[in-house]
Design an enzyme around this catalytic site. Structure first.
Site, mmCIF file in Angstrom:
data_model
loop_
_atom_site.group_PDB
_atom_site.id
_atom_site.type_symbol
_atom_site.label_atom_id
_atom_site.label_comp_id
_atom_site.label_asym_id
_atom_site.label_seq_id
_atom_site.Cartn_x
_atom_site.Cartn_y
_atom_site.Cartn_z
ATOM 1 N N ASP A 232 -1.395 7.624 -37.461
ATOM 2 C CA ASP A 232 -0.758 8.566 -37.382
ATOM 3 C C ASP A 232 -1.555 9.998 -37.939
ATOM 4 O O ASP A 232 -1.404 11.154 -37.314
ATOM 5 C CB ASP A 232 0.654 8.784 -38.175
ATOM 6 C CG ASP A 232 0.415 7.730 -39.367
ATOM 7 O OD1 ASP A 232 -0.558 6.981 -39.518
ATOM 8 O OD2 ASP A 232 1.134 7.941 -40.448
ATOM 9 N N ASP B 3 -3.891 3.889 -25.935
ATOM 10 C CA ASP B 3 -3.058 4.246 -24.963
ATOM 11 C C ASP B 3 -2.525 5.707 -25.039
ATOM 12 O O ASP B 3 -2.545 6.554 -24.452
ATOM 13 C CB ASP B 3 -2.059 3.235 -24.628
ATOM 14 C CG ASP B 3 -1.364 3.448 -23.439
ATOM 15 O OD1 ASP B 3 -1.744 4.408 -22.473
ATOM 16 O OD2 ASP B 3 -0.351 2.533 -23.165
ATOM 17 N N LYS C 213 -3.475 0.953 -37.660
ATOM 18 C CA LYS C 213 -2.195 1.302 -38.597
ATOM 19 C C LYS C 213 -2.267 0.172 -39.495
ATOM 20 O O LYS C 213 -1.356 -0.611 -39.726
ATOM 21 C CB LYS C 213 -0.977 1.276 -37.524
ATOM 22 C CG LYS C 213 0.326 1.778 -38.028
ATOM 23 C CD LYS C 213 0.245 3.290 -38.344
ATOM 24 C CE LYS C 213 1.491 3.431 -39.277
ATOM 25 N NZ LYS C 213 1.689 4.778 -39.778
ATOM 26 N N TYR D 69 -0.148 -5.573 -25.673
ATOM 27 C CA TYR D 69 -0.514 -5.753 -24.156
ATOM 28 C C TYR D 69 -0.744 -7.138 -23.582
ATOM 29 O O TYR D 69 -1.054 -7.221 -22.444
ATOM 30 C CB TYR D 69 -1.741 -4.713 -23.705
ATOM 31 C CG TYR D 69 -1.208 -3.217 -23.786
ATOM 32 C CD1 TYR D 69 -0.887 -2.680 -24.982
ATOM 33 C CD2 TYR D 69 -0.981 -2.511 -22.620
ATOM 34 C CE1 TYR D 69 -0.410 -1.458 -24.792
ATOM 35 C CE2 TYR D 69 -0.696 -1.414 -22.535
ATOM 36 C CZ TYR D 69 -0.292 -0.927 -23.696
ATOM 37 O OH TYR D 69 0.320 0.715 -23.755
#
Ligand code: NAP
Length: 420
Positions: free
Chosen positions: A284, A308, A233, A166
């Site tokens: 995940d 988000d 992640k 972002y």
């Protein structure tokens, strides 16, 4: 009449209401009895949900404090209304006013997809250094949900707001800039990338991570929450998301060591004894966990993109974006906002659910430590939803419900308000 150079006001300055006083920040927030609170109405459905939110907030404050306290609202311009009136989408004076008064609330603002202006929401967050986005997600009894046990999810998502993809550092496929970056990566760094690729940069810093993780730990400790989970992640993006996890654990150990305990110590047999558990999950797996074992999680602290996705997914479990509030908070400034967008097809129809902005106002009242008023709004929402008097989005999923307009929902909330 649209603004042109000829008919623009020479200088746009929002006018503070005469009978209000500024909120000040001096080793903590000091809120006067009639604080000046800037608001941005927003585009599309913004004016409808803002009117409903103002009605509900004023009614709750009046009921809680019997006229001894009230909010001096001050409009500041941004988005399409600002462009019409001043020729600018986000006037500097609007940002200055929010910074000056410290607490503000806003409706959604349009961002054209593809070219054109950059997201005004992102610009506001970056210009005011509102580095944490806070999104509490809990089920309000009676709200239709796709889950069998929606009450088991009660989390607060802390999404980092200033870094990650972002940051807006990207080069379009085929441009000389993109070709230069690709050539640098190939020749200088030994990392060839497929020709014609667009390229983006994902910066995640120790400074940005540690202040954000610290804010989430302070929030969890102040509210007696049981755990903070770092969602990353890092198995794939080791030096950005993996580093986010490592710096997060370091921050917890170095600055909150007495009051926190890493989950790994529990696996070795340590007992939490009132300490806040700090753990981490790969993103995940986290999406599975909030569906399968939601009650094992509390504060979820994430980099920007994970947060988000995760906050919308969690919101869907408890009734959708129409009921999900949010706040963007920095060291001294806080801007409360609806999590959904401008839903342009419903603009001006007095139709949509104002719940997200109203619940954001509840967060604002809590931030101001006007908890009595915040709880009164909660009773009103719970009463209206419990009586199945709801807007179209909830009505279509609730058997036997009465459909009301956006303003009608606000009136239903006010009529169900009581002292908690
Ligand atoms: P959106 O405005 O959130 O609307 C998507 C759909 O969500 C609506 O069509 C509606 O679904 C439902 N919805 C949204 N708000 C609702 C409400 N208050 N009550 C009931 N249902 C609601 O998303 P979008 O269409 O992708 O984005 C439109 C514009 O908003 C874009 O310019 C985007 O950039 C901007 N945006 C701004 C913000 C912000 O200001 N923070 C955030 C996100 C998007 P149904 O039609 O199925 O009922």
């Amino acid at each position: 009449m649209p603004a042109t150079r000829e008919n623009l006001p020479l200088t746009y300055r929002p006018t503070p209401p005469e009978n209000g006083e500024p909120v000040t920040f001096d080793e903590g927030l000091r809120v006067p009895d009639r604080p000046i609170v800037p608001f941005i109405e927003g585009d599309g459905i913004g004016p409808d949900i803002w009117a409903a939110t103002r009605r509900v907030t004023d009614a709750a404050v009046s009921r809680a404090y019997g006229g001894e306290r009230s909010i001096a609202w001050m409009e500041v311009l941004a988005g399409e209304k600002a462009f019409r009136k001043t020729g600018e989408w986000l006037p500097q004076a609007s940002l200055d006013s929010i910074a000056e008064f410290g607490v503000a609330i806003k409706g959604p603002l349009t961002t054209p997809v593809g070219g054109g202006i950059r997201s005004l929401n992102v610009r506001i967050r970056q210009a005011l250094d509102l580095y944490s986005c806070i999104r509490p997600v809990r089920w309000i009894p009676g709200t239709p949900s796709p889950m069998r046990e929606p009450e088991k999810l009660d989390v607060v998502i802390f999404r980092e707001n200033t870094e990650d993809v972002y940051a807006g550092i990207e080069w379009e496929s085929g441009t000389p800039e993109a070709r230069r970056v690709l050539s640098f990566l190939d020749t200088e760094m030994g990392t060839p990338i497929r020709e014609g690729s667009g390229v983006a940069v994902k910066p995640i810093s120790p400074f940005g991570t540690r202040r954000h993780v610290a804010a989430s730990i302070r929030y969890a400790l102040e509210r007696g929450r049981s755990s903070v989970t770092l969602v990353h992640k890092g198995n794939i993006m080791k030096f950005t998301e993996g580093a986010f996890r490592d710096w997060g654990y370091e921050e917890a150990a170095e600055n909150f060591g007495e009051r926190t305990l890493p989950e790994s110590e529990i696996w070795k047999g340590a007992r939490p004894e009132g300490r806040l558990i700090v753990k981490d999950r790969i993103a995940d797996a986290m999406f599975q966990q909030v569906l399968l074992r939601p009650d094992e999680y509390d504060v979820l602290t994430t980099p920007n993109l994970n947060g988000d996705y995760l906050s919308d997914a969690c919101a869907a479990q408890v009734g959708g974006l129409g009921m999900a509030p949010g706040a963007n908070v920095g060291d001294v400034t806080a801007v409360f906002e609806a999590t959904h967008g401008t839903a342009p097809k419903y603009a001006g129809l007095d139709k949509v659910n104002p719940g997200s902005l109203i619940l954001s106002a509840v967060m604002m009242l809590e931030h101001m430590e006007w908890d009595e008023a915040a709880r009164i709004v909660d009773t009103g929402i719970e009463g209206a939803v419990g009586a199945r008097t709801v807007t179209y989005d909830l009505e279509r999923q609730l058997e036997g419900a009465t459909k009301v307009s956006c303003s009608g929902f606000a009136e239903a909330i006010v009529s169900h308000m009581r002292r908690a």
